[in-house]
Design an enzyme around this catalytic site. Structure first.
Site, PDB file in Angstrom:
ATOM      1  N   GLY A   1      44.787  37.878  36.274  1.00  0.00           N
ATOM      2  CA  GLY A   1      44.859  37.572  34.843  1.00  0.00           C
ATOM      3  C   GLY A   1      45.968  36.625  34.416  1.00  0.00           C
TER       4      GLY A   1
ATOM      5  N   TRP B   1      46.128  33.343  34.465  1.00  0.00           N
ATOM      6  CA  TRP B   1      45.658  32.206  33.653  1.00  0.00           C
ATOM      7  C   TRP B   1      45.299  32.675  32.245  1.00  0.00           C
ATOM      8  CZ3 TRP B   1      42.459  27.721  36.195  1.00  0.00           C
ATOM      9  CH2 TRP B   1      43.198  27.187  37.253  1.00  0.00           C
TER      10      TRP B   1
ATOM     11  N   ASP C   1      39.289  29.166  38.627  1.00  0.00           N
ATOM     12  CA  ASP C   1      40.229  29.267  39.756  1.00  0.00           C
ATOM     13  C   ASP C   1      39.555  30.095  40.848  1.00  0.00           C
ATOM     14  OD1 ASP C   1      42.654  28.750  40.979  1.00  0.00           O
ATOM     15  OD2 ASP C   1      43.675  30.487  40.125  1.00  0.00           O
TER      16      ASP C   1
ATOM     17  N   LYS D   1      39.278  24.653  40.460  1.00  0.00           N
ATOM     18  CA  LYS D   1      39.855  24.579  41.812  1.00  0.00           C
ATOM     19  C   LYS D   1      38.822  23.989  42.773  1.00  0.00           C
ATOM     20  CE  LYS D   1      41.444  28.580  43.698  1.00  0.00           C
ATOM     21  NZ  LYS D   1      42.890  28.567  43.911  1.00  0.00           N
TER      22      LYS D   1
ATOM     23  N   ASP E   1      29.775  38.971  39.022  1.00  0.00           N
ATOM     24  CA  ASP E   1      29.715  37.810  39.913  1.00  0.00           C
ATOM     25  C   ASP E   1      29.181  36.621  39.122  1.00  0.00           C
ATOM     26  OD1 ASP E   1      29.105  35.879  41.780  1.00  0.00           O
ATOM     27  OD2 ASP E   1      28.268  37.279  43.244  1.00  0.00           O
TER      28      ASP E   1
ATOM     29  N   ASP F   1      35.617  38.150  36.504  1.00  0.00           N
ATOM     30  CA  ASP F   1      35.918  38.232  37.938  1.00  0.00           C
ATOM     31  C   ASP F   1      35.094  39.365  38.551  1.00  0.00           C
ATOM     32  OD1 ASP F   1      38.602  37.027  39.637  1.00  0.00           O
ATOM     33  OD2 ASP F   1      37.453  38.645  40.568  1.00  0.00           O
TER      34      ASP F   1
HETATM   35  C1  SAM Z   1      43.011  32.767  43.136  1.00  0.00           C
HETATM   36  S1  SAM Z   1      42.246  34.132  42.375  1.00  0.00           S
HETATM   37  C2  SAM Z   1      42.430  33.745  40.670  1.00  0.00           C
HETATM   38  C3  SAM Z   1      43.828  33.927  40.116  1.00  0.00           C
HETATM   39  C4  SAM Z   1      43.849  33.823  38.611  1.00  0.00           C
HETATM   40  N1  SAM Z   1      43.571  32.466  38.162  1.00  0.00           N
HETATM   41  C5  SAM Z   1      45.147  34.251  38.011  1.00  0.00           C
HETATM   42  O1  SAM Z   1      45.801  33.450  37.352  1.00  0.00           O
HETATM   43  O2  SAM Z   1      45.538  35.402  38.147  1.00  0.00           O
HETATM   44  C6  SAM Z   1      40.557  33.822  42.684  1.00  0.00           C
HETATM   45  C7  SAM Z   1      39.607  34.847  42.114  1.00  0.00           C
HETATM   46  O3  SAM Z   1      38.259  34.354  42.157  1.00  0.00           O
HETATM   47  C8  SAM Z   1      37.415  35.480  42.177  1.00  0.00           C
HETATM   48  N2  SAM Z   1      36.043  35.106  42.526  1.00  0.00           N
HETATM   49  C9  SAM Z   1      35.575  34.575  43.678  1.00  0.00           C
HETATM   50  N3  SAM Z   1      34.242  34.407  43.643  1.00  0.00           N
HETATM   51  C10 SAM Z   1      33.837  34.815  42.416  1.00  0.00           C
HETATM   52  C11 SAM Z   1      32.566  34.900  41.770  1.00  0.00           C
HETATM   53  N4  SAM Z   1      31.441  34.502  42.392  1.00  0.00           N
HETATM   54  N5  SAM Z   1      32.512  35.378  40.508  1.00  0.00           N
HETATM   55  C12 SAM Z   1      33.626  35.803  39.882  1.00  0.00           C
HETATM   56  N6  SAM Z   1      34.859  35.762  40.445  1.00  0.00           N
HETATM   57  C13 SAM Z   1      34.981  35.274  41.693  1.00  0.00           C
HETATM   58  C14 SAM Z   1      38.086  36.393  43.197  1.00  0.00           C
HETATM   59  O4  SAM Z   1      37.648  37.726  43.044  1.00  0.00           O
HETATM   60  C15 SAM Z   1      39.574  36.185  42.875  1.00  0.00           C
HETATM   61  O5  SAM Z   1      40.077  37.219  42.089  1.00  0.00           O
END
Ligand code: SAM
Length: 197
Positions: free
Chosen positions: A51, A53, A110, A150, A86, A70
């Site tokens: 969280g 961002w 992200d 990203k 998802d 997420d």
């Molecule tokens: C690098 S972290 C994000 C960090 C976040 N921006 C923050 O500031 O705390 C990447 C996130 O992408 C999520 N993610 C990956 N594939 C996803 C999908 N298909 N749908 C939703 N979330 C996804 C992962 O569960 C993970 O928590």
């Protein structure tokens, strides 16, 4: 400062300043460069756990709408709505559209899948998420809206660049200093949708 100390620096800074992740500083840097977080906007943050961002966005957007999504459950943040789902699933996208009811001003992604240790595979899987959010943005952003996503330098980079140029009049790549130097991670900033799409 070496790469490890640099990461420790942002980790400690996040703890002191109350951010849920050191990723928060990446969004701060992205916004300092491109100025897309504005009060009153509708913002979608995909891949938002834990969280960081959303916390940064919330500081700038006092009025407006912020939706975080997420696969993982996120502890609540005042002023932010979260959905545990998802994003690749069609139904999730439908829920997003129903929530905002009209076009979105800023879409942030992200998203990153769990790493496998296979660099090439990790790159392909991350960039698939970027391609997906590009298609979603084309359909749902305001004409003057912004997408920040990203991506990894490597497989499918050219595909992302080509698609982004097809959809948006302006695209830029930017790697925040808070992103690990040795990581292939970078961010694409896209603005001003093309009229002909
Ligand atoms: C690098 S972290 C994000 C960090 C976040 N921006 C923050 O500031 O705390 C990447 C996130 O992408 C999520 N993610 C990956 N594939 C996803 C999908 N298909 N749908 C939703 N979330 C996804 C992962 O569960 C993970 O928590």
């Amino acid at each position: 400062m070496d790469s490890k100390s640099y990461q420790d620096h942002f980790f400690k800074k996040a703890k002191i300043e109350g951010y849920k992740s050191r990723s928060a500083y990446k969004l701060i840097e992205l916004n300092e460069k491109f100025h897309f977080l504005k009060n009153g906007i509708k913002l979608l943050d995909v891949g938002s756990f834990p969280g960081g961002w959303c916390q940064v966005a919330r500081k700038k957007i006092k009025k407006g709408m912020i939706l975080g999504i997420d696969i993982k459950k996120i502890d609540s943040i005042e002023g932010v709505k979260f959905i545990e789902a998802d994003f690749l699933e069609h139904n999730t996208k439908k829920i997003v559209l129903d929530y905002f009811k009209s076009n979105i001003d800023v879409i942030l992604s992200d998203m990153a899948p769990n790493t496998t240790g296979n660099k090439s595979l990790d790159c392909i899987r991350t960039n698939e998420l970027c391609l997906d959010i590009l298609d979603f943005s084309k359909k749902t952003l305001n004409k003057n809206g912004t997408l920040v996503s990203k991506l990894f330098m490597g497989e499918d980079f050219e595909k992302i660049k080509t698609k982004a140029k097809q959809y948006f009049k302006k695209i830029d790549f930017f790697k925040p200093s808070s992103s690990r130097g040795e990581s292939r991670e970078t961010y694409i900033h896209c603005s001003r949708l093309c009229n002909n799409i």
